[in-house]
Scaffold this motif. Structure first.
Motif, short mmCIF file in Angstrom:
data_model
loop_
_atom_site.label_atom_id
_atom_site.label_comp_id
_atom_site.label_asym_id
_atom_site.label_seq_id
_atom_site.Cartn_x
_atom_site.Cartn_y
_atom_site.Cartn_z
N ALA A 45 -30.42 -36.22 17.33
CA ALA A 45 -30.99 -35.47 18.45
C ALA A 45 -30.94 -36.30 19.73
CB ALA A 45 -32.43 -35.07 18.13
N ALA A 46 -31.25 -37.58 19.64
CA ALA A 46 -31.22 -38.45 20.82
C ALA A 46 -29.80 -38.58 21.37
CB ALA A 46 -31.79 -39.82 20.47
N VAL A 50 -29.60 -37.32 25.33
CA VAL A 50 -29.54 -38.33 26.39
C VAL A 50 -28.51 -37.99 27.47
CG1 VAL A 50 -28.89 -40.73 26.88
CG2 VAL A 50 -30.53 -40.23 25.06
N PRO A 51 -27.26 -37.62 27.13
CA PRO A 51 -26.31 -37.25 28.20
C PRO A 51 -26.77 -36.05 29.01
CG PRO A 51 -25.17 -37.63 26.12
CD PRO A 51 -26.62 -37.59 25.80
N PHE A 52 -27.34 -35.03 28.35
CA PHE A 52 -27.83 -33.87 29.08
C PHE A 52 -28.93 -34.27 30.06
CE2 PHE A 52 -25.77 -31.45 25.71
CZ PHE A 52 -25.31 -30.33 26.40
N ALA A 53 -29.86 -35.09 29.60
CA ALA A 53 -30.97 -35.52 30.46
C ALA A 53 -30.46 -36.32 31.65
CB ALA A 53 -31.95 -36.37 29.65
N TYR A 54 -29.46 -37.16 31.41
CA TYR A 54 -28.95 -38.00 32.50
C TYR A 54 -28.27 -37.18 33.58
CZ TYR A 54 -26.17 -41.43 35.01
OH TYR A 54 -25.59 -42.18 36.01
N PRO A 211 -42.49 -33.56 35.44
CA PRO A 211 -41.75 -32.30 35.25
C PRO A 211 -40.24 -32.51 35.09
CG PRO A 211 -42.28 -32.60 37.56
CD PRO A 211 -42.91 -33.75 36.84
N ALA A 212 -39.88 -33.20 34.02
CA ALA A 212 -38.46 -33.42 33.70
C ALA A 212 -38.31 -33.24 32.19
CB ALA A 212 -38.01 -34.81 34.14
N PRO A 213 -38.25 -31.99 31.71
CA PRO A 213 -38.31 -31.73 30.27
C PRO A 213 -37.18 -32.36 29.46
CG PRO A 213 -37.67 -29.75 31.49
CD PRO A 213 -38.12 -30.75 32.49
N TYR A 214 -35.97 -32.39 30.00
CA TYR A 214 -34.86 -32.98 29.24
C TYR A 214 -35.01 -34.49 29.12
CZ TYR A 214 -32.72 -28.41 29.91
OH TYR A 214 -32.46 -27.07 29.91
N SER A 215 -35.41 -35.12 30.21
CA SER A 215 -35.60 -36.58 30.19
C SER A 215 -36.75 -36.98 29.27
CB SER A 215 -35.87 -37.10 31.61
OG SER A 215 -34.78 -36.84 32.46
N SER A 217 -37.88 -35.28 26.74
CA SER A 217 -37.47 -35.00 25.37
C SER A 217 -36.52 -36.08 24.84
CB SER A 217 -36.80 -33.63 25.27
OG SER A 217 -37.70 -32.61 25.63
N ALA A 218 -35.58 -36.50 25.69
CA ALA A 218 -34.64 -37.55 25.29
C ALA A 218 -35.38 -38.86 25.00
CB ALA A 218 -33.59 -37.76 26.37
N LEU A 219 -36.34 -39.19 25.86
CA LEU A 219 -37.13 -40.41 25.64
C LEU A 219 -37.95 -40.30 24.35
CD1 LEU A 219 -38.38 -41.28 29.24
CD2 LEU A 219 -36.89 -42.67 27.80
N MET A 220 -38.53 -39.13 24.12
CA MET A 220 -39.30 -38.94 22.88
C MET A 220 -38.42 -39.11 21.65
SD MET A 220 -42.14 -35.93 23.47
CE MET A 220 -41.09 -34.79 24.37
N CYS A 221 -37.20 -38.56 21.70
CA CYS A 221 -36.30 -38.69 20.56
C CYS A 221 -35.87 -40.14 20.34
CB CYS A 221 -35.07 -37.80 20.76
SG CYS A 221 -35.39 -36.04 20.52
N LEU A 222 -35.61 -40.87 21.46
CA LEU A 222 -35.24 -42.28 21.34
C LEU A 222 -36.38 -43.08 20.71
CD1 LEU A 222 -33.38 -42.97 24.71
CD2 LEU A 222 -32.42 -43.15 22.41
N MET A 223 -37.60 -42.87 21.21
CA MET A 223 -38.75 -43.60 20.66
C MET A 223 -38.97 -43.22 19.20
SD MET A 223 -41.48 -43.32 23.78
CE MET A 223 -41.13 -44.03 25.41
#
Length: 361
Positions: A45-46, A50-54, A211-215, A217-223
């Motif tokens: 998932a991460a 991550v590319p989408f969030a970036y 208010p950055a849902p993709y970022s 979410s990406a950080l949550m998946c990485l952690m």
């Protein structure tokens, strides 16, 4: 097409989640450790998020601060790590149908936990408040019935589908289960929506501060990836246990991470913006129906009176809670002189005031 597209998306999402339950059960039947399965899910998932969030939020992403980082860290623990660990370990000791039924406790559990946090009001004298309380009680009663009572088998016949690989793995799993497994499974599956409800409460605050849902979410998946890998290594440090062979292990891990973490989040966010969160919630029981059919057809799962009756009570309680929530929105909308309440979502501000936010079209 404007109204039918969100409906089609939500139906496909429920079918996608049903596929995850079946594939994950098959992977664990093959001997895959559920803790390792969750770790791989977070990693895949991460990798996708991550590319989408970036690229999607690189110009709008707010500055990261220590309080926001801690909020995301806590969200990763409750919303991903504990939520999914309890769910998949519970699924390994239970059936996909029971797992999906107990997942429908989420609205009732969220209501119970949101009241002391002042994110929800009881208003017991109103119809909406009474509906939410009664629906919560019915949900909990259904969960208890489903967990502790089997009853006689429902005579629905046997499936005509015979896939040797599935039949062999399902029978191997059945031979390894015991009474304690069936007690442990429902307990963990009830703990999963409790963790998810904590995540909802954390997200309610974080959505306004970051208010950055993709970022996020990406950080949550990485952690969560690091957390789950550490937990998985502690539980089983043998390299062979981390193998993705047979292929069902790789397929289920990639599918769960890409379809049910990354893709589903984007699609649900889009549907919430179009139709509101209440619309998304009402599709949850549809997943139970799909999984029950697939489990009977593919996994030779038997249905019992307790499972059917408990699932029915949970779904009834779910819709009662959702009806109460809708009545509450209509009552508040009348106070605010809003005509089309279905086009709005309620946002509770930090000072306790109510604000209606228009869903995007």
């Amino acid at each position: 097409m404007g109204d039918s597209l969100p409906f089609l998306v939500m139906v496909l999402l429920q079918a996608g989640y049903a596929g995850m339950n079946i594939l994950s059960k098959l992977a664990m039947n093959s001997g895959m450790n559920p803790l390792i399965h969750v770790a791989y899910r977070q990693i895949f998932a991460a990798v996708v998020l991550v590319p989408f969030a970036y690229f999607l939020e690189r110009k709008t992403r707010p500055r990261m601060t220590l309080p926001i980082f801690l909020q995301i860290f806590l969200s990763s623990i409750f919303g991903l790590t504990l939520n999914q660990l309890t769910y998949f370990v519970g699924l390994s000791h239970s059936t996909p149908t029971i797992a999906c039924a107990l997942t429908n406790l989420l609205p009732a559990v969220t209501f119970l936990m949101a009241v002391p946090c002042r994110l929800e009001s009881v208003a017991i004298k109103s119809r909406s408040g009474q509906a939410k309380v009664v629906g919560t009680i019915v949900c909990v009663g259904g969960a208890m019935l489903l967990s502790f009572y089997h009853g006689s088998q429902v005579p629905i016949g046997e499936s005509k589908i015979h896939w040797n690989y599935i039949i062999r793995n399902s029978r191997n799993s059945t031979n390894q289960t015991n009474h304690h497994n069936f007690m442990l499974g429902p307990f963990l599956l009830i703990a999963s929506p409790v963790c998810w409800a904590v995540w909802f409460i954390l997200q309610a605050k974080m959505s306004s501060t970051y208010p950055a849902p993709y970022s996020s979410s990406a950080l949550m998946c990485l952690m969560a990836s690091f957390q789950c890998v550490i937990i998985g290594l502690v539980s089983d440090h043998h390299i062979s246990s981390w193998s993705l062979n047979p292929p069902i292990r790789a397929l289920s891990s990639i599918y769960a991470g890409v379809v049910c973490n990354a893709l589903s989040y984007c699609l649900m966010s889009w549907c919430i913006k179009r139709k509101g969160p209440l619309y998304v919630s009402v599709f949850s029981p549809f997943l139970l129906v799909i999984v029950a059919i697939l489990s009977w057809a593919l996994l030779e799962e038997k249905l019992y009176v307790g499972t059917v009756a408990g699932s029915g009570l949970i779904v009834t309680g779910l819709y009662t809670v959702l009806w109460g929530k809708k009545e509450e929105m209509i009552s508040l909308a009348n106070d605010f002189k809003i005509k089309h309440v279905e086009e709005f979502d309620i946002a509770k501000l930090e000072n306790g005031d109510i604000e209606f936010v228009k869903c995007e079209k």
